[in-house]
Design a protein around this motif. Structure first.
Motif, PDB file in Angstrom:
ATOM      1  N   SER A 212       0.968  -1.337  -0.124  1.00  0.00           N
ATOM      2  CA  SER A 212       0.363  -0.548   0.040  1.00  0.00           C
ATOM      3  C   SER A 212       0.476   1.524  -0.295  1.00  0.00           C
ATOM      4  N   LYS A 213       0.314   1.977  -1.260  1.00  0.00           N
ATOM      5  CA  LYS A 213       1.495   3.542  -0.963  1.00  0.00           C
ATOM      6  C   LYS A 213       2.974   3.373  -0.943  1.00  0.00           C
ATOM      7  N   GLY A 214       3.081   2.020  -1.351  1.00  0.00           N
ATOM      8  CA  GLY A 214       4.319   1.813  -2.008  1.00  0.00           C
ATOM      9  C   GLY A 214       5.465   1.113  -0.460  1.00  0.00           C
ATOM     10  N   ASN A 215       4.436   0.647   0.821  1.00  0.00           N
ATOM     11  CA  ASN A 215       4.806  -0.032   1.946  1.00  0.00           C
ATOM     12  C   ASN A 215       4.505  -1.037   2.106  1.00  0.00           C
ATOM     13  N   LYS A 216       5.190  -1.920   1.926  1.00  0.00           N
ATOM     14  CA  LYS A 216       4.452  -3.248   2.843  1.00  0.00           C
ATOM     15  C   LYS A 216       3.901  -3.898   4.078  1.00  0.00           C
ATOM     16  N   VAL A 217       2.540  -3.362   3.856  1.00  0.00           N
ATOM     17  CA  VAL A 217       2.119  -2.976   5.345  1.00  0.00           C
ATOM     18  C   VAL A 217       1.736  -4.526   5.428  1.00  0.00           C
ATOM     19  N   TRP A 218       1.689  -5.661   5.187  1.00  0.00           N
ATOM     20  CA  TRP A 218       1.064  -6.774   6.248  1.00  0.00           C
ATOM     21  C   TRP A 218       2.116  -8.119   5.081  1.00  0.00           C
ATOM     22  N   GLU A 219       1.414  -9.127   5.484  1.00  0.00           N
ATOM     23  CA  GLU A 219       2.031 -10.870   4.883  1.00  0.00           C
ATOM     24  C   GLU A 219       1.959 -11.471   5.628  1.00  0.00           C
ATOM     25  N   GLY A 220       1.450 -12.614   5.614  1.00  0.00           N
ATOM     26  CA  GLY A 220       0.865 -13.596   5.479  1.00  0.00           C
ATOM     27  C   GLY A 220      -0.146 -14.837   5.188  1.00  0.00           C
ATOM     28  N   THR A 221      -0.916 -15.676   5.473  1.00  0.00           N
ATOM     29  CA  THR A 221      -1.766 -16.148   3.861  1.00  0.00           C
ATOM     30  C   THR A 221      -3.030 -16.092   4.400  1.00  0.00           C
ATOM     31  N   LYS A 222      -3.776 -16.952   3.444  1.00  0.00           N
ATOM     32  CA  LYS A 222      -4.877 -16.865   2.762  1.00  0.00           C
ATOM     33  C   LYS A 222      -5.659 -17.024   4.293  1.00  0.00           C
ATOM     34  N   ASP A 223      -5.173 -17.757   5.331  1.00  0.00           N
ATOM     35  CA  ASP A 223      -6.744 -17.885   6.160  1.00  0.00           C
ATOM     36  C   ASP A 223      -6.213 -17.152   7.774  1.00  0.00           C
ATOM     37  N   GLY A 224      -5.441 -15.985   7.071  1.00  0.00           N
ATOM     38  CA  GLY A 224      -5.541 -14.877   7.765  1.00  0.00           C
ATOM     39  C   GLY A 224      -5.457 -13.570   7.975  1.00  0.00           C
ATOM     40  N   ILE A 225      -6.126 -13.944   5.793  1.00  0.00           N
ATOM     41  CA  ILE A 225      -6.151 -12.088   5.849  1.00  0.00           C
ATOM     42  C   ILE A 225      -7.539 -11.769   6.083  1.00  0.00           C
ATOM     43  N   PHE A 226      -8.866 -12.451   6.392  1.00  0.00           N
ATOM     44  CA  PHE A 226      -9.865 -12.121   6.848  1.00  0.00           C
ATOM     45  C   PHE A 226      -9.796 -11.008   8.415  1.00  0.00           C
ATOM     46  N   ASP A 227      -9.026 -12.118   9.081  1.00  0.00           N
ATOM     47  CA  ASP A 227      -8.463 -11.798  10.845  1.00  0.00           C
ATOM     48  C   ASP A 227      -7.503 -10.931  10.855  1.00  0.00           C
ATOM     49  N   THR A 228      -6.938 -10.013   9.810  1.00  0.00           N
ATOM     50  CA  THR A 228      -6.486  -8.729  10.324  1.00  0.00           C
ATOM     51  C   THR A 228      -6.560  -7.663  10.718  1.00  0.00           C
ATOM     52  N   ASP A 229      -5.950  -7.003  11.734  1.00  0.00           N
ATOM     53  CA  ASP A 229      -7.055  -5.585  11.921  1.00  0.00           C
ATOM     54  C   ASP A 229      -6.344  -4.479  11.046  1.00  0.00           C
ATOM     55  N   ASN A 230      -4.906  -4.550  10.240  1.00  0.00           N
ATOM     56  CA  ASN A 230      -4.605  -3.589   9.075  1.00  0.00           C
ATOM     57  C   ASN A 230      -6.430  -2.974   8.625  1.00  0.00           C
TER      58      ASN A 230
END
Length: 250
Positions: A212-230
């Protein structure tokens, strides 16, 4: 494996990549996601050397690609396969000639061996009896499969896919996703896919990097993508058609 260490990239006064560090794992589908203009395409082009980074380093296994001269990079590029957005087949070449193109460029095999390899790759992506057709004579889904056959013709260690499902209907897109996943596992390839398609993320996303906007703001798996608070990732995911479908069903 490909390792990106503290990469920065700007165009004039516009900072596009800001201190990006990622490890892309072999034998996995590594997906880079983000909105248009987020920097994901610049990141992919920097990894393969189409853009020179301002600072930082990119390693292919233990080889510092950033520090190499043109000769050294050419050797690594022989180990790369590319599936471009839209397929990018040569319109004036037949299906078979498109797959033969990298073999003719980089392989020292005989003409017979190159043709056998081209046919093997076409069979692997379930293209038969179409060798002498031109791209305009086959469907968009078949064009993508031919593009994948061309990308794996040289037995690549690294596979790069830029929006491989662009312009495809949902059923064909799933077939292409599954084909890329199968090939990644079968040949233990380090596969990097640029996409904004949440269907692809949930189908084959083993490692996901959100830019996002040139920054890596999240890294994970598809299992965690809906649980993030980012917040940025949530905004991206919740705006997707896939999320809307899930909410409608639930």
């Amino acid at each position: 494996m490909i390792t990106v260490n503290n990469v920065y990239k700007s165009f004039a006064d516009l900072k596009v990549l800001n201190d990006i560090s990622i490890t892309f794992e072999a034998g996995k589908t590594n997906l880079i996601i983000g909105q248009s203009g987020s920097g994901k395409t610049v990141l992919l082009k920097s990894i393969i050397g189409l853009h020179e980074v301002d600072s930082g380093s990119i390693f292919y296994n233990d080889r510092n690609f950033t520090a190499m001269n043109l000769k050294g990079r050419k050797e690594i590029r022989k180990e790369m396969g590319m599936v471009f957005q839209g397929g990018a087949l040569f319109d004036s070449m037949t299906v078979e000639e498109n797959v033969l193109f990298p073999l003719n460029m980089f392989s020292n095999s005989s003409e017979k061996e190159k043709k056998e390899r081209a046919n093997f790759c076409l069979n692997r992506v379930n293209i038969q009896n179409s060798n002498h057709l031109f791209p305009a004579e086959i469907s968009g889904g078949m064009q993508k499969r031919v593009a994948i056959a061309r990308a794996i013709a040289l037995n690549p260690k690294y596979l790069f896919c830029d929006e491989p499902n662009s312009g495809l209907d949902p059923v064909t897109a799933i077939l292409i996703d599954n084909l890329i996943l199968e090939i990644t596992k079968e040949y233990n390839i380090t596969t990097i896919i640029n996409t904004h398609d949440m269907n692809s993320v949930m189908e084959i996303g083993e490692k996901i990097i959100f830019i996002s906007k040139g920054n890596k703001v999240w890294e994970g798996t598809k299992d965690g993508i809906f649980d993030t608070d980012n917040e940025d990732l949530n905004n991206f995911v919740f705006a997707s058609e896939l999320y809307k479908k899930i909410k409608k069903i639930s």
